[in-house]
Write a protein that holds these residues in place. Structure first.
Motif, PDB file in Angstrom:
ATOM      1  N   ARG A  30      -8.532  -1.948  -5.323  1.00 45.83           N
ATOM      2  CA  ARG A  30      -8.255  -1.771  -6.755  1.00 45.83           C
ATOM      3  C   ARG A  30      -6.765  -1.585  -7.014  1.00 45.83           C
ATOM      4  O   ARG A  30      -6.231  -2.088  -8.005  1.00 45.83           O
ATOM      5  N   ASN A  31      -6.098  -0.886  -6.115  1.00 47.30           N
ATOM      6  CA  ASN A  31      -4.647  -0.733  -6.262  1.00 47.30           C
ATOM      7  C   ASN A  31      -3.934  -2.073  -6.119  1.00 47.30           C
ATOM      8  O   ASN A  31      -2.930  -2.339  -6.794  1.00 47.30           O
ATOM      9  N   ASP A  90      -4.211  -4.098  -9.294  1.00 43.20           N
ATOM     10  CA  ASP A  90      -3.240  -3.623 -10.300  1.00 43.20           C
ATOM     11  C   ASP A  90      -1.864  -4.179 -10.026  1.00 43.20           C
ATOM     12  O   ASP A  90      -1.096  -4.474 -10.951  1.00 43.20           O
ATOM     13  N   LYS A  91      -1.515  -4.355  -8.760  1.00 48.06           N
ATOM     14  CA  LYS A  91      -0.195  -4.910  -8.439  1.00 48.06           C
ATOM     15  C   LYS A  91      -0.058  -6.339  -8.939  1.00 48.06           C
ATOM     16  O   LYS A  91       1.015  -6.750  -9.372  1.00 48.06           O
ATOM     17  N   VAL A 119       0.851  -1.190   0.000  1.00 40.86           N
ATOM     18  CA  VAL A 119       0.000   0.000   0.000  1.00 40.86           C
ATOM     19  C   VAL A 119       0.885   1.238   0.000  1.00 40.86           C
ATOM     20  O   VAL A 119       1.776   1.375   0.844  1.00 40.86           O
ATOM     21  N   THR A 172      -1.503   6.683   0.117  1.00 45.20           N
ATOM     22  CA  THR A 172      -2.798   6.095   0.447  1.00 45.20           C
ATOM     23  C   THR A 172      -2.944   5.930   1.949  1.00 45.20           C
ATOM     24  O   THR A 172      -4.009   6.207   2.522  1.00 45.20           O
TER      25      THR A 172
END
Length: 310
Positions: free
Chosen positions: A302-303, A306-307, A55, A59
């Motif tokens: 969502r992040n 993407d990772k 993270v 954020t």
């Protein structure tokens, strides 16, 4: 008496051993009448990301608002997070962050689980789908997309019927952001309020501000109409990973402050990710805003999706 030279005898033995038996060379590998079993494909992911670095700091600053009031050294410690204790980091890892502020405390946790099937005829993806479906069912949700034949119209019709039946029984059915199913959050609130004072209780109902500035359960306002905002109810998410759902739990413990935990669980191939974001106000009459917590928890999820796509 005829004599056979050593060379001729050796040639005869070689010819006899290499004569085609008509089995295509598989006689030693399989028995007559048996069909070879195909081994299921392994999962896409063989390792997991480092959780406390998954993270972004930007954020974390947005989610852990109380950390901004700390010293630089204390902020660094908060943003580093605390890794979960696990015994097999190839299979499961997690991290937790927490910040305290005068008005409330916030906690963020993430969990990565890499599912491996030990059945040679069941793929890692299929086993992960089973594990995910169990989690979704435990949250009181059902999703046609949790099965391989999600496009089947009969499945969709069955899901709709199941939603209506579950609404009658007081349980949650399939809920989607664009077309939420009917629900009665007030019934959850009523059952909780009659469960006895001073006891721990939890509710999936949402909160609505009162004219006095406090909060009460019963659902967020819907465009000023006074009705519940069903788009914020626990629901299946259609656009996150292979499968996903969101749960929203408001917990009360006697006279202490209420705290809300929003969970977003999604599956991508053979990995299941769980994001939990919690807010607990210091004043017992205040109820955390459901919409804000849901938006932030989904942004983290969502992040992370993407990772896994990188």
């Amino acid at each position: 008496m005829a004599y056979v030279t050593g060379t001729a005898l050796l040639a005869a033995l070689v010819v006899g051993c290499t004569t085609d038996t008509g089995t295509g060379g598989s006689a030693a590998d399989s028995k007559p009448g048996e069909t070879p079993v195909a081994v299921a494909a392994p999962g896409k992911y063989r390792t997991l990301p480092e959780p406390c670095g998954a993270v972004a700091t930007s954020t974390l600053k947005d989610l852990l608002t109380g950390a901004a009031e700390l010293s630089e050294e204390q902020q660094k410690k908060v943003y580093e997070g605390t890794a979960d204790v696990t015994y097999n980091t190839d299979r499961r890892v997690g991290c937790r962050w927490k910040s305290e502020a005068p008005s409330s405390s916030h906690t963020l946790s993430i969990d990565f689980e890499r599912v491996v099937s030990y059945d040679p005829v069941v793929s890692d993806d299929d086993r992960a789908r089973e594990v995910y479906t169990e989690k979704e069912t435990s949250a009181g949700l059902t999703s046609p997309s949790a099965t391989p034949d999600s496009a089947d119209s009969s499945t969709k019709d069955g899901a709709k019927d199941g939603t209506k039946d579950s609404a009658k029984d007081g349980t949650k059915g399939t809920k989607k952001p664009t077309s939420p199913a009917a629900s009665d959050p007030a019934s959850d609130s009523t059952s909780d309020s009659t469960s006895g004072s001073g006891s721990d209780s939890a509710s999936h109902a949402l909160a609505v501000p009162t004219p006095e500035g406090g909060n009460t359960e019963g659902g967020n306002t819907d465009g000023g109409s006074g009705g519940p905002d069903e788009s914020l109810q626990p629901r299946v998410l259609d656009d996150l990973g292979d499968n996903a759902f969101l749960d929203d739990l408001l917990t009360r413990a006697g006279s202490t402050a209420q705290h809300r935990t929003v969970s977003v669980v999604f599956r991508t191939s053979n990995v299941i990710v769980t994001v939990e974001y919690t807010e607990q106000p210091t004043v017992s009459s205040m109820v955390p805003d459901s919409k804000e917590l849901q938006e932030k928890a989904q942004a983290v999820a969502r992040n992370l999706v993407d990772k896994f796509s990188e």
